[in-house]
Design an enzyme around this catalytic site. Structure first.
Site, short mmCIF file in Angstrom:
data_model
loop_
_atom_site.label_atom_id
_atom_site.label_comp_id
_atom_site.label_asym_id
_atom_site.label_seq_id
_atom_site.Cartn_x
_atom_site.Cartn_y
_atom_site.Cartn_z
N TYR A 293 56.12 51.79 75.72
CA TYR A 293 55.94 50.88 74.67
C TYR A 293 54.72 49.87 74.91
O TYR A 293 54.56 49.17 74.02
CB TYR A 293 57.27 49.97 74.62
CG TYR A 293 58.44 50.75 74.12
CD1 TYR A 293 58.42 51.24 72.72
CD2 TYR A 293 59.86 50.45 74.57
CE1 TYR A 293 59.66 51.98 72.48
CE2 TYR A 293 61.02 51.26 74.29
CZ TYR A 293 60.65 51.89 72.99
OH TYR A 293 61.54 52.52 72.42
N GLY A 294 54.05 49.94 75.79
CA GLY A 294 52.82 49.38 75.99
C GLY A 294 52.09 49.58 77.27
O GLY A 294 52.32 50.26 78.06
N ASP B 211 69.85 48.62 83.50
CA ASP B 211 68.56 49.81 83.69
C ASP B 211 67.96 49.29 84.95
O ASP B 211 66.59 48.99 85.02
CB ASP B 211 67.59 49.66 82.59
CG ASP B 211 66.81 51.00 82.59
OD1 ASP B 211 67.41 52.12 83.35
OD2 ASP B 211 65.70 50.97 82.06
N LEU B 212 68.91 48.71 86.01
CA LEU B 212 68.20 48.34 87.17
C LEU B 212 67.93 49.32 88.12
O LEU B 212 68.33 48.96 89.37
CB LEU B 212 69.19 47.17 87.69
CG LEU B 212 68.60 46.17 88.86
CD1 LEU B 212 67.36 45.35 88.01
CD2 LEU B 212 69.83 45.17 89.13
N ASN C 158 62.34 48.63 88.07
CA ASN C 158 62.54 47.22 87.66
C ASN C 158 62.81 46.06 88.50
O ASN C 158 63.30 44.95 88.13
CB ASN C 158 63.48 47.42 86.58
CG ASN C 158 63.26 48.05 85.20
OD1 ASN C 158 61.92 48.12 84.99
ND2 ASN C 158 64.11 48.84 84.69
#
Length: 494
Positions: free
Chosen positions: A184-185, A338-339, A343
């Site tokens: 996404y970026g 989503d750990l 992250n």
């Protein structure tokens, strides 16, 4: 306010005591928690698919490549489901509202606000723009904001999107290098005039051009990420009830429209030449492209690949993550979902302790020289102002067929616990991820000092915790069991 100080709790003796406590805890299992519901009902769709191998950690690139090679009925779709904002209800049947008119929905909204838990005492009117009646998407009803674009501009303190030049001037930073990327970026490191570092994450939105093989996020989809990032960051503000600085500090958000600046293109090229980029060259963006720019504090290096001195340090990091999650669980019904090790950021710190406020009680733990920070809320779920912000993964079959790492088993565990209804609150999803992290920390082979007594005691304690942790319903239950004193024993001492 009571104060609970875990002095040297991670030192050799205390670690051994905690290990003994964990062993005894295995004899009793906490009751299973009934999931809290939300206004949206989703239907589980079990699709038999071939299992695929994804790279652990940031799996979205693997999924992007998979989707690019598979012909799909609906064309390219967003990775990790799609964002939804729904009304949160307690013991309230969705069908009652789904069958009523828009006027009745608004009436119900006011009555539901009054029945919210004391933990969620913020009113819906704190959103910059008002709510409008529910709309139906694919046969399901959702509350939506009047204009996500207006809400985002309000949160950015802007009337209209600004240019990159104006944004960089406002931030007063020098962008020094590209440090990471995702589907996404792009992620860049910045330097402030005082010499401190920050991180700039640029996400293209609202365009028709496929970026890295995926559709761009819309204003609707990026709004909830902005809200969650802001609210979790604000938990660092001192509060008697809930306080933690364990979530990355959001320093600013900007809405941008215009040409990708040359300085960032050059830094992208340097990164590509040195490390190789899997992302599309930003030269492909049109001159009228929209972006959201997140500026956050620099949180250090990813846990994945970080080299600890010993298990005493890794247990300190685990404890920090536990306490931060416990605070967010109780304040916002938060689930990260989503750990993985990519992250969690780790950086050295001179602070010897970190303080947390949980339900009016202060808990202080030793840092062992490291500070852990939680990032990336793309899949996260939160309750704010009576609304449930979540990512609907109910049709994301590929994610649940992935293999190659324990990480992907966690997604399947979440799906089962939630019965594929991703608006539902089940803090056991946080417990699943904590179990995953313990598995990673206990299987590390690159500890510098494996022979010390502190290392062995901490490693044994984490292994014992791994055996009992799945018996708990939430991270808060774990914290209250191991980090709070036995009141009867306290009374005896007094």
């Amino acid at each position: 306010m009571d104060s609970v100080v875990v002095e040297d709790s991670l030192q050799e003796k205390s670690v051994e005591v905690l290990g003994d406590s964990i062993k005894s805890a295995r004899k009793s299992k906490p009751p299973t928690e009934k999931p809290k519901s939300s206004l949206v009902l989703t239907i589980e769709s079990d699709v038999n698919m071939e299992k695929v191998a994804f790279k652990p950690g940031k799996w979205r690139k693997s999924m992007s490549l998979l989707r690019a090679s598979v012909s799909r009925r609906d064309g390219s779709c967003s990775i990790g489901g799609s964002r939804r904002i729904t009304m949160c209800v307690e013991d309230y049947r969705a069908s009652q509202t789904l069958n009523e008119s828009g006027k009745s929905t608004i009436d119900n909204l006011h009555s539901l606000q009054e029945s919210q838990s004391a933990l969620h005492d913020i009113t819906i009117h704190q959103f910059a723009t008002p709510l409008v009646p529910m709309k139906t998407v694919a046969g399901q009803c959702y509350l939506q904001l009047k204009s996500s674009r207006d809400e985002i501009l309000q949160r950015c303190r802007q009337k209209e999107p600004i240019t990159f030049d104006v944004m960089l001037a406002n931030l007063k930073v020098d962008v020094s290098r590209k440090i990471g990327e995702g589907v996404y970026g792009e992620v860049f490191q910045c330097t402030k005039p005082n010499g401190s570092c920050s991180v700039l994450k640029l996400v293209p939105i609202e365009g028709e051009l496929l970026i890295n093989g995926e559709k761009q996020k819309t204003f609707d989809e990026i709004l909830s990420e902005i809200i969650i990032s802001s609210e979790l960051s604000n938990l660092r503000q001192r509060s008697i009830q809930f306080c933690t600085d364990g979530f990355v500090e959001l320093q600013s958000v900007s809405c941008i429209k215009g040409r990708y600046p040359k300085v960032l293109k050059d830094l992208w090229a340097v990164y590509n030449n040195q490390q190789g980029s899997e992302n599309d060259n930003p030269d492909c963006f049109p001159d009228d492209q929209h972006y959201i720019a997140f500026e956050t504090a620099y949180g250090g290096k990813e846990l994945d690949g970080f080299r600890f001195r010993n298990a005493l340090q890794s247990f300190a990091v685990l404890s920090q993550i536990m306490l931060s999650l416990a605070v967010a669980e109780k304040r916002f019904d938060f689930e990260h979902r989503d750990l993985h090790t990519g992250n969690i950021l780790i950086e050295p710190t001179k602070e010897t302790v970190r303080k947390y406020h949980l339900l009016g009680e202060e808990i202080v733990i030793q840092t062992q020289g490291l500070k852990a920070t939680i990032i990336d809320y793309t899949l996260s779920r939160i309750i704010l102002n009576g609304l449930c912000l979540f990512n609907d993964l109910s049709t994301d079959e590929e994610l649940f067929t992935a293999e190659g790492d324990y990480q992907f088993e966690i997604y399947r565990k979440m799906k089962t616990a939630l019965q594929n209804q991703w608006n539902v609150h089940s803090p056991r999803t946080n417990v699943f991820w904590l179990h995953y992290l313990i598995d990673k920390l206990t299987s590390l082979q690159n500890y510098r000092d494996k022979k010390s007594k502190a290392h062995r005691a901490s490693m044994e304690t984490m292994k014992e915790l791994s055996k009992v942790i799945m018996d708990f319903n939430s991270i808060c239950d774990i914290v209250q069991h191991y980090f709070k004193p036995d009141m009867n024993e306290s009374d005896k001492e007094n």
